[in-house]
Write a protein that holds these residues in place. Structure first.
Motif, PDB file in Angstrom:
ATOM      1  N   LEU A  76      70.473 -22.366  72.357  1.00 55.91           N
ATOM      2  CA  LEU A  76      69.859 -22.609  71.045  1.00 55.91           C
ATOM      3  C   LEU A  76      70.139 -24.045  70.578  1.00 55.91           C
ATOM      4  N   GLY A  77      71.384 -24.513  70.788  1.00 55.26           N
ATOM      5  CA  GLY A  77      71.703 -25.884  70.394  1.00 55.26           C
ATOM      6  C   GLY A  77      70.918 -26.909  71.183  1.00 55.26           C
ATOM      7  N   GLN A  78      70.807 -26.717  72.509  1.00 54.77           N
ATOM      8  CA  GLN A  78      70.058 -27.667  73.334  1.00 54.77           C
ATOM      9  C   GLN A  78      68.560 -27.636  73.008  1.00 54.77           C
ATOM     10  N   ILE A  79      68.035 -26.460  72.687  1.00 56.57           N
ATOM     11  CA  ILE A  79      66.623 -26.387  72.290  1.00 56.57           C
ATOM     12  C   ILE A  79      66.391 -27.191  71.027  1.00 56.57           C
ATOM     13  N   SER A  80      67.325 -27.076  70.064  1.00 57.43           N
ATOM     14  CA  SER A  80      67.191 -27.854  68.824  1.00 57.43           C
ATOM     15  C   SER A  80      67.238 -29.341  69.110  1.00 57.43           C
ATOM     16  N   THR A  81      68.055 -29.753  70.050  1.00 51.90           N
ATOM     17  CA  THR A  81      68.210 -31.187  70.338  1.00 51.90           C
ATOM     18  C   THR A  81      67.029 -31.747  71.107  1.00 51.90           C
ATOM     19  N   LEU A  82      66.543 -31.004  72.111  1.00 47.72           N
ATOM     20  CA  LEU A  82      65.524 -31.539  73.025  1.00 47.72           C
ATOM     21  C   LEU A  82      64.105 -31.145  72.681  1.00 47.72           C
ATOM     22  N   ALA A  83      63.926 -30.200  71.766  1.00 46.30           N
ATOM     23  CA  ALA A  83      62.570 -29.813  71.384  1.00 46.30           C
ATOM     24  C   ALA A  83      61.888 -30.940  70.624  1.00 46.30           C
ATOM     25  N   PRO A  84      60.566 -31.010  70.640  1.00 46.28           N
ATOM     26  CA  PRO A  84      59.841 -32.068  69.911  1.00 46.28           C
ATOM     27  C   PRO A  84      60.119 -31.994  68.415  1.00 46.28           C
ATOM     28  N   PRO A  85      60.218 -33.132  67.709  1.00 52.97           N
ATOM     29  CA  PRO A  85      60.518 -33.133  66.265  1.00 52.97           C
ATOM     30  C   PRO A  85      59.509 -32.365  65.432  1.00 52.97           C
ATOM     31  N   ASN A  86      58.295 -32.300  65.855  1.00 56.32           N
ATOM     32  CA  ASN A  86      57.271 -31.657  65.021  1.00 56.32           C
ATOM     33  C   ASN A  86      57.411 -30.144  64.980  1.00 56.32           C
ATOM     34  N   VAL A  87      58.183 -29.571  65.860  1.00 51.57           N
ATOM     35  CA  VAL A  87      58.326 -28.119  65.866  1.00 51.57           C
ATOM     36  C   VAL A  87      59.755 -27.666  65.608  1.00 51.57           C
ATOM     37  N   VAL A  88      60.735 -28.602  65.650  1.00 52.05           N
ATOM     38  CA  VAL A  88      62.135 -28.195  65.584  1.00 52.05           C
ATOM     39  C   VAL A  88      62.517 -27.622  64.224  1.00 52.05           C
ATOM     40  N   GLY A  89      61.937 -28.164  63.118  1.00 53.71           N
ATOM     41  CA  GLY A  89      62.297 -27.681  61.780  1.00 53.71           C
ATOM     42  C   GLY A  89      61.968 -26.223  61.594  1.00 53.71           C
ATOM     43  N   ASN A  90      60.749 -25.850  61.918  1.00 49.50           N
ATOM     44  CA  ASN A  90      60.341 -24.450  61.753  1.00 49.50           C
ATOM     45  C   ASN A  90      61.145 -23.531  62.665  1.00 49.50           C
ATOM     46  N   ARG A  91      61.420 -23.981  63.888  1.00 46.79           N
ATOM     47  CA  ARG A  91      62.140 -23.120  64.815  1.00 46.79           C
ATOM     48  C   ARG A  91      63.607 -22.950  64.385  1.00 46.79           C
ATOM     49  N   VAL A  92      64.224 -24.007  63.798  1.00 46.54           N
ATOM     50  CA  VAL A  92      65.608 -23.885  63.333  1.00 46.54           C
ATOM     51  C   VAL A  92      65.692 -22.938  62.144  1.00 46.54           C
TER      52      VAL A  92
END
Length: 1670
Positions: free
Chosen positions: A747-763
Motif C-alpha cells: 500500500l505504501g509503495q502504491i501511494s509512492t509510485l502511483a501517478p499523482p492524478n489518481v493517488v489522492g482518491n486511492r489514499v
C-alpha cells in the motif's frame, strides 16, 4: 746455557696437557701443537709418536684420538715438507697397527684412518700409503674393516693416485670375498667396491692417469667379483649387506662384458624385486635397478628382460604410488629414479606398459589411480606414447571422472593440461573433461586429515587446482579454446554450478570478447540442447551483477553481456555499447569502495532496472517481453539461498510487468510471485512491495484489486475452522501477520509510485481503509513496522498535494507515539517512528499544544538515551538523530512563539549536562537548531511579550558548554549564546539587521572555538564572558551568577574550568558592584571547590577570588596561616597568588627570612632504643614550604619540566604551564638570592637525617582539647626534599635551567639521603651556580663564612668551597685566595669529613688554567703553592690498617690526596715536584700491590702525573722501566678503571722511553674509553720493545716472571702472553734466560685457572726458535 731434556721440553709439556679436563684448554693445546708442527713438523711428529708409544706416558684413547687428529692436520698442511721416509714409515706403521688391531676403539681407528687418508692424498706419500694398505690385502686373509674404509676414502679422494692399484686390489679382493663372514666388513667392502667402480669410470671418461685406460681391462676382475657378490652376498640375511651389495652391483654392471651381464642381470633383477617388499627405504634398490637397466639397454639386451617386465612394472608401480616427501630427500630421489625406469621401459616395451597403466586406472583404489596418472602425465610430456595409446588412455580416463578423491582429481587435472597442451583432445572427447573441471572448481575446503607435502602448494584445495587449470586453458592454451566456447555457456544458468560462476563467467567473458565471432546465419543462443536463450541469459546476468561486493562475478557478467550483444538482438548493440561501459565503470568503483552505502546500492539497482527497461523498449516485442518475464519467474528458484539476488530479481519482474500490456500475464505473474514470496523475510516483503508498486505505476486499479483479494485470503478469521486448524492456529497467525505486513508495504509503495492524478482518491479510499483496519486489528510487531513505513510513504506522497488534508492524522499520531514509548524499542523502528511523525507534522493543519508536547517528550525520551549505550553512531542512530532534529524544527516552524521554544528548551536542558559526549553533542545541536529556527521565524507583534525571560537561565546552562572538551559542543554552545542574545535583542526592540560589536565577537568565537589550542579556547571563552557581562543588567547579573556557579561542579573538568574563567571575567569587569555579596559568593565558591578535583578549575576559581578580594588582603593572609603542613591545594594556590604582587612578595620574604635565621632547625629526642632522632621544628619548615609556594609562579619554567608536588595530589600527566610573568616580584627574589640560597643550603645540610614533625602545637584559637594536633600529612614530607624543592624554585627565578633540571632529578630520587649523596648534590649545585649565575657567588661566600655549630653545616661550607676552587670561582681570583685560606685552616678540623673535603678542595687547583693558577701576581708561589703540595703529599701517608677489600674513612683522605696529586702534578712546575718525586715513586709501587682497585687506580694516576711533570728528569728515568713493565701487565687488571688509568699512564711515559714506535702505539691504541685486544696489542708492542729496548730484555723478562705467582689470574695470564711475545720477537738471543721462561710456562700449564693454562699454551709456540727447549 743449560739444555732441557727433550722429554721435559715445551712440546712434551704441551703433550702432557692435551688431556686437560677443560675443553677450551684442550683445543688451545692442540692448536699450539699444530702451530709448532707447521714450524718443526718432523720434531713435533716424532715427539707425538714417542709420547704415544712410550709406556710411561701412554695416553688414554681420547687423548690419542686428539693427537692423531693433530698429526693429520700437520700432515695435510706440511706433508710435502716431511722428507724423512723413516718418520713417515713409522707413522704409517703405527696407523696400520691401530687399524688392524681388533681391540682398538672406533674413534681411534677413525683418527688413524684419517691420518692415512691425509698421507695418501699427498702425492709425495701416496705410493707409500697405498703399498702399505695393499700389503694388508692378501688372498685368503680377511682384511681389517678400517683398512677397507681407508681404501674407499682414498679412491674417492685421490682418483689419479689410486687407480693404478685398483686392478691389483680387485684381484686380491676376489680371493677374500668368499671368506668374509662379518656383516660390517661386507658392507665396508661393498661400499669400497662401489667407489672403486666410480673411480674407474671417472678415470676412463677423463683418460687419467693413463690415456689408454679402458673398461675392458677390468672386466675379468669385475666379472669375478660381480658373480661372487651375486651368489654369496646378495642372499645375505642382513638388510644392510643386501642393500650395499645391490648398490655395488649397480655400479659394477658397467664393468661387465655383454655376455656376463646378460647371464647375471636376470638374477639381480629378481633379487631386487624380491627385496622391494622387505625394505622401507628403496632408493638404493631403485638406483641399482636404473643403473642395471641402463647398462642392459646400452648393450641392446632386451630379450632377456621380457620375462621381468610385468614384475618390474608391478614393483615400480608400488613405488610411484608413494608421494615423495621433500623433507626426506631420498624419497624424492627414489621417485625420480622410478619415473626414469618407467621411461626406459616405455621406450622398449610400450604394449606391456599400456596394459599395465589401463589396468591400474580401472582399479577402484585411489592410490593406484593416482600412481597411474602420475606415470601417464610423465609419459605424455616425454612424448613416449603413440596416438593409439593416447586414445586408449582418453577412454580410460573417462571411467575415473566420477572418483571424488582429492588426490585423484588433482592428478586428473594435470593429465588434462598435458593432453590439451599436446593437442590430444577434440570437441567430442573434451566435453566430459570440461564438465569435470567446472564441477570441481566449485569444491569446498580440502580435507584436514592429511598434512600436505612440500610438493603441493600449501593450502591448495581441489577447487583451487581446478580453477587454475581451467583459467590456464581458457587464456593460454590455444588448442583448448574451441573446446570451451560455447560449451561453458551451459553452466551459467545451472544451479548446480553456482559456486563455479566466478571462474566460468571470467573464462566466458575472455572468450566472448577475444575469440567468439557472430554469424547471423548460425544463431548461437538457441536453447536446449545448445546454449540458453537470450532472455534467459539476460535475466541471469543482470541478477549476477547486482551485488558489487562480488566483484569478479559482476564484472565478468557485464563483460559477457558486451560480448553477447549481437547474439541477443541487433537492435541493442548500439545502446549496449553506450551503456555497458558506464555500468562497468560504476560497478568497479563500487567494488573498490568495499561495503557500498545503501544509497549507492539503490542507485546501482536503479541503473540496472533502467538498463532492462531500455532493452525492452529497444527490442519492442511483446512476446520477447513476456519471455523475459517467464525466464525471470523460472529463475527465482535459483536464488533460494541468495536473498539479495532474489530480491533484485523480484524488482526486475516489476519492471517487466510495467512494460507489458497483457493483463492475463500480469495477473498470473503477480499471483505466482505473491505465493512464491517468503513473507517471513523482511527484505522479500520490501522487494514484493517494490515490484507491486512498480507494476501499479501502469496498472494501479489492477494491482489494488489483487491487494483486496490478498487481504481477504490473509484474514485468519475468515478461514474455515476444524480440529487441525485449531492445532495450527499459532503458526497460521504468524503467517497471516507476515502476509499482512507485505500488503501494508505494498500500500505504501502504491501511494509512492502511483501517478499523482489518481493517488489522492486511492489514499482517501481503499488505501487508508485497509491501513486503519490493519492497525486496529494488529497485534504483531512485524505488521507495526510495516505500518510505520507505509505511513511515512503515504504522508510524503500527500505532500505533493497541498490542498489535501488527511482526516485520519490524529489516529496515526496516537499510534506512533504509543509505538515510541515501547520499552527497548529497536533503533530501526525508532527511526521509522520519527520519520513518520515528521511527515505527519508537516501536513496541514497545525498541531495543538498538547499534541506538540506529547510528540516532543516521546521523541526525546526514546532517542537520546540510546546514545549512552554506544561509542560510535551506527547508521540507524544517525538516522534517528537526524529525524529528531527535523521533527523539532518542523514543530517550531509550524508554531513560532515563546511557549513553543520554552517547551523545547526545557525538555533539552537536562540532556545538555549528560556525561555521555554523544548525548551532549546531539542535545546542544538540537538546542541550537531550535533557537536558530525560532529566530529565523520570529515575528514580533505589538500584542506579544516585550522581554525574553529565558535569557539568564539559557545563558547559565550554556556557559559550561562553552569550554566542553568536544569541539562540536563548544561551537554549538557559542552559536546558541549568540542566538539567545539575538532573540533578547529582538524583544528589546532591535531590528534583525542591527549590528552589535559584542555580538560580532560571538560570531568570531563561534568560527574559531573548534580549534584544539587550549589557549585560544580560553581567550574565546573570555570574549563570550565579556559579552555576557556587558549585555546583562544588575538584576540579571545576580540571577546569572547564582545559577552559573553550579557549573563549577560540572562532570567535565574543562567545562567547570570554563565556568571559573567566565566568573573571573565577570568579577574583573563588574566586581566593584558586588561588595555586598562577597561573603555569599566566597562561601558558595569555596563550598563547591571542596568537591572540585579538576586542577585548572581550582586555579581559575582561586584567581577569580583574588580578583574579588583584592580590596581586603589581610583576611586572605590570616586564612593562609591557619593551615597545617603539608598545605592543601587551595592554600598553596593562595600562596602562589601572593607572589604576584611585588609589595606583598617583599614583605613575605622578610618575615620568612627572620624565621629561618632565628629558629632552631631541628631538635634531638631520645627513642625507646636509647638512640636519638632528629625531628624538624615546625616554624622553619613551614617557612620553607611557604617560601616555595610563594615562588611557585615566579619561576621560569622549561618545556620539559614536570614537577611532582608531594603535598599536592596532582592529576597524572598534567603540566604546570605559566604563561604570565611578574618581573617586579622576580626582581625582588633575584636581589635576595645570595642570602636565601645560603640559608637554604645550610638548611639542606642540617636536614640530612632529619624527619618531619608528626604533630604541631595548637593555636590559641584552636578548638582542640590537647596542646597539639595530629599532623597526618607529615608522613609524605621529607625535609631535605622540601628544601631542595624550594631551592629549585629559587634558582628557576634567576633562570638556571641546568641546575633546575638537576634538582628535579634529585627530588624525584626516592633513595634516602646519605652523606655521599649530599656531597655530590652540593658539588653539582655549586658548579652549576658558578656557571649560570657567577654574579651571586661573592655574596654567597660572604653569607657562608660565618661560624657554624652544626657539623653538617661546616661540611656544607667545605664542600661548597672545594667545588668553587674547581670552578675557579667564576673568574674571581681574589675570592679564590680567601677560599684557599679557609680550606687550609680546615685541615685540622675535628671532623674527618671536613678534612677530606679540604684536601679535595686543595686538589681541585688542578682544574685551573696554567697561565692563571701557578704564577698569578697576587699569589705567593714560594709559600702557598709549596704549602698546598706538601699538605697533599703528607695526606698520602694516611694508611689503611685494615686488610679488608673496602676503603676505610682515613684511607679515603689518602685517596683524595692521590687523586688530587694525579690531577695537579701535570700542571706544577718541575722544581716543585722534584723534591717529592722519590717519595711518590716508592709509594706508587706500594699502592700498585694493594688489593683495592681504587687504590691501584689512584697510584697509577700519580704515576701519570709524574711522567707528565718530571718524566725527563734523572730521578724518574731511573725507575721508568720498572713502572713500564708493571703498567703493561696491569693493562689486564680486573678493575676496569685501573685499566683506563694504566692506559693514560703509558701514554704519559711513552715520550720518555726512547722509542718513537712504542710511543706511537701508546698514543694510537691505548684509547681510555675503548676496548683493547690485549693479546694483539702485546704482540705488536713487543716487536718495538725488542728493537728499541734491546738492552732491557733480560730485565723485562725477569720482572714479568715475578707475576707468574700473582694472586690475580688475569695478571698471570698477561705475564705469560707478554713473556712469550718478548722471547718470540727476540729471535733467539743468547742473552735471555729462556730456560727460566720455559720452566715458568710449564708451571703455568698446571695453573688452577683455565684461562692461565690457555695463555701458557698460546705462549709456548712463540718459543719455537729455541729448539733446545722444545
Amino acid at each position: 746455557m743449560q739444555t732441557i731434556d727433550k722429554e721435559k721440553g715445551l712440546v712434551w709439556g704441551l703433550l702432557e696437557s692435551v688431556g686437560d679436563f677443560n675443553e677450551g684448554v684442550r683445543q688451545t693445546v692442540a692448536g699450539s701443537l699444530i702451530t709448532l708442527g707447521h714450524q718443526h713438523p718432523a720434531l713435533v711428529l716424532s715427539s707425538i709418536h714417542k709420547f704415544i708409544s712410550s709406556p710411561q706416558t701412554a695416553p688414554k684413547v681420547q687423548v690419542q684420538s686428539i693427537l692423531y687428529n693433530t698429526t693429520e692436520n700437520i700432515v695435510r698442511e706440511c706433508g710435502e715438507k716431511i722428507e724423512d721416509p723413516e718418520l713417515i714409515g713409522t707413522w704409517i706403521e703405527g696407523a696400520i697397527k691401530l687399524m688392524t688391531l681388533p681391540s682398538v676403539a672406533p674413534d681411534l681407528q677413525e683418527a688413524a684412518s684419517g691420518l692415512m687418508v691425509a698421507l695418501g692424498s699427498n702425492p709425495a706419500h701416496c705410493n707409500a700409503v697405498m703399498e702399505s694398505l695393499v700389503s694388508q690385502i692378501q688372498t685368503g686373509i680377511l682384511p681389517s674393516q678400517s683398512i677397507v674404509e681407508t681404501l674407499g676414502a682414498l679412491a674417492a679422494g685421490n682418483v689419479k693416485g689410486t687407480v693404478p692399484y685398483l686392478k691389483i686390489l680387485l684381484g686380491l679382493i676376489v680371493g677374500c670375498l668368499p671368506q668374509v663372514k662379518q656383516d660390517s666388513l661386507k658392507m665396508a667392502l661393498a661400499a669400497m667396491l662401489s667407489k672403486f667402480s666410480e673411480s674407474i669410470l671417472e678415470a676412463v671418461d677423463n683418460k687419467e692417469p693413463d690415456p689408454n685406460i679402458t673398461v675392458d681391462s677390468y672386466m675379468n676382475e669385475g666379472a669375478a667379483i660381480f658373480e661372487l657378490l651375486v651368489h654369496l652376498w646378495l642372499k645375505s640375511s642382513n638388510a644392510g649387506v643386501r642393500h650395499e651389495t645391490i648398490v655395488c652391483l649397480g655400479h659394477m654392471s658397467h664393468l661387465l662384458s655383454k655376455e656376463k651381464l646378460e647371464e647375471l642381470a636376470g638374477l639381480v633383477v629378481t633379487t631386487i624385486l624380491s627385496l622391494y617388499r622387505k625394505t622401507s627405504s628403496p632408493y638404493s634398490l631403485t638406483l641399482s635397478l636404473a643403473l642395471l637397466m641402463d647398462a642392459l639397454f646400452r648393450n641392446n639386451l632386451t630379450e632377456g628382460m621380457k620375462f621381468h617386465v610385468d614384475n618390474l612394472l608391478s614393483s615400480l608401480f608400488n613405488q610411484v604410488c608413494v608421494t615423495p616427501n621433500y623433507a626426506e630427500p631420498f624419497t624424492v630421489k627414489n621417485h625420480y629414479e622410478v619415473l626414469r625406469c618407467y621411461e626406459l621401459l616405455g621406450n622398449h616395451y610400450p604394449e606391456n606398459l599400456m596394459n599395465h597403466l589401463l589396468q591400474r586406472l580401472e582399479n577402484a583404489s585411489h592410490m593406484q589411480r593416482v600412481g597411474a596418472l602420475v606415470v601417464t602425465k610423465h609419459l605424455v610430456n616425454s612424448k613416449t606414447l603413440s596416438k593409439e595409446n593416447i586414445s586408449n588412455l582418453v577412454s580410460a580416463l573417462n571411467t575415473i571422472l566420477t572418483d571424488p578423491n582429492s588426490k585423484v582429481v588433482k592428478s586428473v587435472t594435470q593429465v588434462i593440461v598435458a593432453m590439451c597442451h599436446n593437442s590430444h583432445l577434440t570437441a567430442p572427447t573434451s566435453d566430459p573433461f570440461i564438465t569435470y573441471l567446472v564441477k570441481h572448481s566449485a569444491g569446498g575446503a580440502p580435507p584436514q586429515g592429511r598434512r600436505p607435502s612440500l610438493a603441493e602448494p600449501e593450502g591448495e584445495s581441489v577447487s583451487e587446482v581446478s580453477r587454475r587449470v581451467l583459467h590456464l586453458l581458457a587464456t593460454t592454451v590455444e588448442a583448448a579454446k574451441p573446446l570451451l566456447w560455447p560449451h561453458l555457456l551451459n553452466f551459467v544458468c545451472s544451479a548446480e554450478h553456482d559456486a563455479s560462476l566466478p571462474l566460468t563467467l571470467g573464462c566466458l567473458a575472455h572468450l566472448a570478447n577475444n575469440y567468439a565471432s557472430f554469424n547471423e546465419g548460425e544463431p548461437l543462443l538457441v536453447g536446449h540442447p545448445g546454449p540458453p536463450t537470450a532472455p534467459v541469459l539476460l535475466s541471469r546476468l543482470l541478477v549476477l551483477s547486482c551485488v558489487p561486493g562480488d566483484g569478479v562475478v559482476g564484472i565478468a557478467s557485464l563483460k559477457l553481456l558486451q560480448g553477447l550483444a549481437a547474439h541477443v538482438s541487433p537492435s541493442v548493440v548500439e545502446p549496449w555499447n553506450q551503456h555497458l561501459p558506464q555500468l562497468l565503470t560504476t560497478f568497479q568503483d563500487l567494488t573498490v569502495k568495499g561495503d557500498a552505502e545503501p544509497a549507492a546500492m539503490q542507485m546501482w539497482h536503479d541503473s540496472l532496472r533502467d538498463f532492462l527497461a531500455s532493452t525492452i523498449i529497444h527490442i519492442n516485442n511483446e512476446e520477447y517481453t513476456i519471455n523475459i518475464g517467464k525466464a525471470q519467474m523460472e529463475q527465482l528458484q535459483l536464488y533460494d539461498k541468495q536473498q539479495a539476488q532474489l530480491c533484485f530479481m523480484m524488482s526486475l519482474i516489476g519492471v517487466t510487468l510495467k512494460h507489458t500490456t497483457n493483463k492475463t500475464f500480469i495477473a498470473t505473474t503477480l499471483d505466482s510471485l505473491f505465493n512464491a514470496t517468503c513473507h517471513k523475510s523482511s527484505v522479500e516483503r520490501e522487494s514484493l512491495a517494490l515490484c507491486v508498486g512498480t507494476t501499479a505505476a501502469s496498472h494501479t486499479d489492477l494491482v489494488l484489486t489483487h491487494i483486496d483479494m490478498w487481504l481477504k485470503s490473509a484474514d485468519p478469521t475468515k478461514r474455515p475452522m476444524s480440529f487441525f486448524n485449531l492445532i495450527k492456529q499459532d503458526t497460521r497467525t504468524d503467517e497471516s501477520s507476515w502476509v499482512r505486513a507485505s500488503l501494508v508495504l505494498c500500500l505504501g509503495q502504491i501511494s509512492t509510485l502511483a501517478p499523482p492524478n489518481v493517488v489522492g482518491n486511492r489514499v482517501d479510499g481503499p488505501i487508508m481503509l485497509h491501513l486503519l483496519n490493519i492497525i486496529n486489528s494488529n497485534k504483531s510487531v512485524t505488521v507495526n513496522e510495516a505500518v510505520l513505513q507505509a505511513t511515512s510513504n503515504i504522508a510524503r506522497a500527500l505532500i505533493r498535494l497541498p490542498d489535501f488534508k488527511l482526516r485520519q492524522r490524529p489516529l496515526l499520531i496516537t499510534h506512533l507515539v504509543n509505538t515510541a514509548k515501547m520499552d527497548n524499542i529497536p533503533h530501526p523502528v525508532l527511526a521509522s517512528v520519527l520519520q513518520a511523525l515528521r511527515d505527519l507534522v508537516a501536513l496541514e493543519p497545525e498541531l495543538n499544544v498538547e499534541e506538540r508536547t506529547i510528540i516532543l517528550q516521546a521523541a526525546l525520551t526514546a532517542t537520546l538515551p540510546c546514545l549512552s549505550h554506544t561509542d560510535n553512531m551506527n547508521s540507524y542512530l544517525t538516522k534517528c538523530c537526524a529525524q529528531l532534529s527535523v521533527l523539532i524544527r518542523t514543530v517550531i516552524q509550524k508554531d513560532t512563539n515563546p511557549a513553543t521554544l520554552d517547551d523545547v528548551t526545557t525538555l533539552l536542558q537536562s540532556w545538555t549536562v549528560a556525561p555521555t559526549e554523544l548525548i551532549r553533542i546531539k542535545s546542544v545541536e538540537l538546542l541550537h537548531a531550535a533557537l536558530r529556527t525560532y529566530y529565523d521565524h520570529l515575528n514580533i507583534t505589538i500584542e506579544g511579550p516585550t522581554n525574553f525571560n529565558q535569557t539568564c537561565q539559557l545563558l547559565a546552562f550554556l556557559t559550561p558548554r562553552l569550554t566542553d572538551p568536544c569541539s562540536q559542543v563548544r561551537t554549538q554552545a557559542v552559536g546558541s549564546v549568540y542566538t539567545v542574545l539575538r532573540i533578547a535583542g529582538r524583544y528589546n526592540g532591535l531590528t534583525p539587521n542591527h549590528v552589535d560589536e559584542d555580538l560580532e565577537l560571538l560570531k568570531i568565537a563561534e568560527e574559531q572555538i573548534s580549534v584544539d589550542d587550549p589557549q585560544r579556547i580560553e581567550n574565546l571563552a573570555k570574549d563570550v564572558g565579556k559579552v555576557i557581562s556587558n549585555k546583562l543588567s544588575f538584576v540579571q547579573l545576580r540571577s546569572f551568577l547564582s545559577s552559573v556557579v553550579v557549573g563549577l561542579q560540572d562532570r567535565l573538568g574543562e567545562s567547570s574550568a570554563g565556568v571559573a574563567l567566565v566568573l573571573t571575567t565577570v568579577f574583573t569587569l563588574r566586581g566593584h558592584q558586588l561588595h555586598q555579596h562577597i561573603k555569599e559568593l566566597l562561601d558558595s565558591i569555596y563550598n563547591r571547590l571542596e568537591k572540585v578535583t579538576h586542577k585548572e578549575t581550582r586555579q581559575r576559581s582561586v584567581k577569580a577570588l583574588a580578583r574579588l578580594s583584592s580590596h581586603n588582603l589581610s583576611l586572605v593572609l590570616d586564612t593562609i596561616l591557619t593551615y597545617p603542613l603539608p598545605y592543601e591545594r587551595g592554600v598553596s594556590e593562595t600562596w602562589q597568588n601572593l607572589g604576584h604582587d611585588p609589595q606583598l612578595c617583599a614583605s613575605t620574604i622578610s618575615l620568612l627570612t627572620q624565621i629561618l635565621e632565628r629558629t632552631q632547625l631541628y631538635s634531638e629526642q631520645p627513642t625507646t632504643t636509647d638512640d636519638t632522632v632528629k625531628i624538624a621544628t615546625i616554624p622553619p619548615l613551614s617557612a620553607v614550604c611557604g617560601l616555595c609556594e610563594l615562588m611557585h609562579d615566579l619561576r621560569v619554567h622549561t618545556e620539559t619540566e614536570h614537577e611532582e608536588e608531594d603535598w599536592e595530589k596532582v592529576e597524572c600527566g598534567e603540566k604546570v604551564e605559566v604563561t604570565q610573568s611578574w618581573p617586579d616580584s622576580q626582581q625582588i627574589m633575584s636581589d635576595n638570592f645570595p642570602s636565601l640560597a645560603a640559608l637554604l643550603l645550610l638548611s639542606y645540610g642540617s636536614y640530612v637525617g632529619v624527619v618531619a614533625p608528626l604533630h604541631q602545637t595548637a593555636t590559641a584559637n584552636s578548638k582542640s582539647a590537647f596542646n597539639f594536633v595530629p599532623n597526618r600529612g607529615a608522613t609524605t614530607l621529607v625535609p631535605t626534599k622540601v628544601v631542595l624543592r624550594c631551592f629549585q624554585s629559587l634558582v628557576n627565578i634567576i633562570d638556571c635551567k641546568s641546575l633546575s633540571t638537576a634538582l628535579v632529578s634529585k627530588i624525584r630520587d626516592e633513595n634516602d639521603e646519605t652523606l655521599e649523596m649530599f656531597l655530590h648534590t652540593i658539588s653539582e649545585i655549586t658548579a652549576m651556580l658558578v656557571h649560570e649565575s657567577p654574579k651571586h657567588i661573592e655574596k654567597l661566600v660572604k653569607c657562608l663564612e660565618t661560624q657554624h655549630v652544626y657539623e653538617m653545616q661546616r661540611v656544607t661550607v667545605a664542600a661548597v668551597f672545594a667545588q668553587l676552587i674547581a670552578e675557579k670561582c667564576g673568574g674571581n681570583y681574589e675570592l679564590l685566595e680567601n677560599i684557599t685560606d679557609g680550606l687550609l685552616s680546615r685541615l685540622n678540623d675535628r671532623s674527618v669529613h671536613v678534612r677530606r673535603l679540604a684536601v679535595r678542595g686543595l686538589a681541585n687547583f688542578a682544574q685551573l688554567q696554567n697561565d692563571q693558577c701557578y704564577f698569578p701576581q697576587w699569589f705567593s708561589v714560594s709559600e702557598k703553592l709549596a704549602e698546598i703540595i706538601t699538605a697533599l703529599v703528607e695526606a698520602t701517608d694516611q694508611r689503611d690498617s685494615s686488610n679488608c677489600d673496602g676503603v676505610s674513612i682515613e684511607t679515603q683522605v689518602a685517596l683524595e690526596a692521590l687523586r688530587g696529586l694525579a690531577a695537579l702534578l701535570p700542571r706544577l712546575p718541575q722544581e716543585t715536584v722534584l723534591q717529592h718525586t722519590p717519595t711518590l715513586l716508592i709509594r706508587i709501587r706500594l699502592f700498585s700491590e694493594k688489593s683495592s682497585g681504587e687504590v691501584r687506580e689512584a697510584g697509577l694516576g700519580v704515576l701519570r702525573g709524574l711522567a707528565a711533570s718530571v718524566g725527563g728528569s734523572e730521578e724518574f728515568r731511573e725507575q721508568i722501566h720498572l713502572h713500564l713493565l708493571a703498567s703493561l701487565v696491569h693493562l689486564a687488571d680486573p678493575h676496569p678503571p685501573t685499566v683506563v688509568m694504566c692506559k693514560s699512564a703509558l701514554q704519559a711515559m711513552g715520550p720518555h722511553l726512547g722509542s718513537e714506535a712504542m710511543n706511537v702505539m701508546f698514543q694510537d691504541h691505548l684509547i681510555p674509553s675503548g676496548a683493547l685486544n690485549y693479546h694483539q696489542f702485546i704482540t705488536d708492542l713487543t716487536k718495538h720493545m725488542v728493537m728499541d729496548l734491546k738492552d732491557r730484555m733480560g730485565f723485562f723478562i725477569q720482572a714479568a716472571s715475578s707475576y707468574f705467582k700473582s694472586s690475580e689470574s688475569s695478571l698471570r695470564r698477561a705475564a705469560a702472553l707478554l713473556i712469550g711475545n718478548l722471547v718470540y720477537h727476540s729471535k733467539g738471543s743468547d742473552e735471555l734466560n729462556v730456560s727460566a721462561v720455559s720452566h715458568g710456562l710449564l708451571y703455568l700449564l698446571r695453573d688452577p685457572d683455565s684461562s692461565v693454562r690457555t695463555a701458557a699454551a698460546i705462549a709456548i709456540p712463540l718459543l719455537y726458535r729455541h729448539n733446545n727447549l722444545l
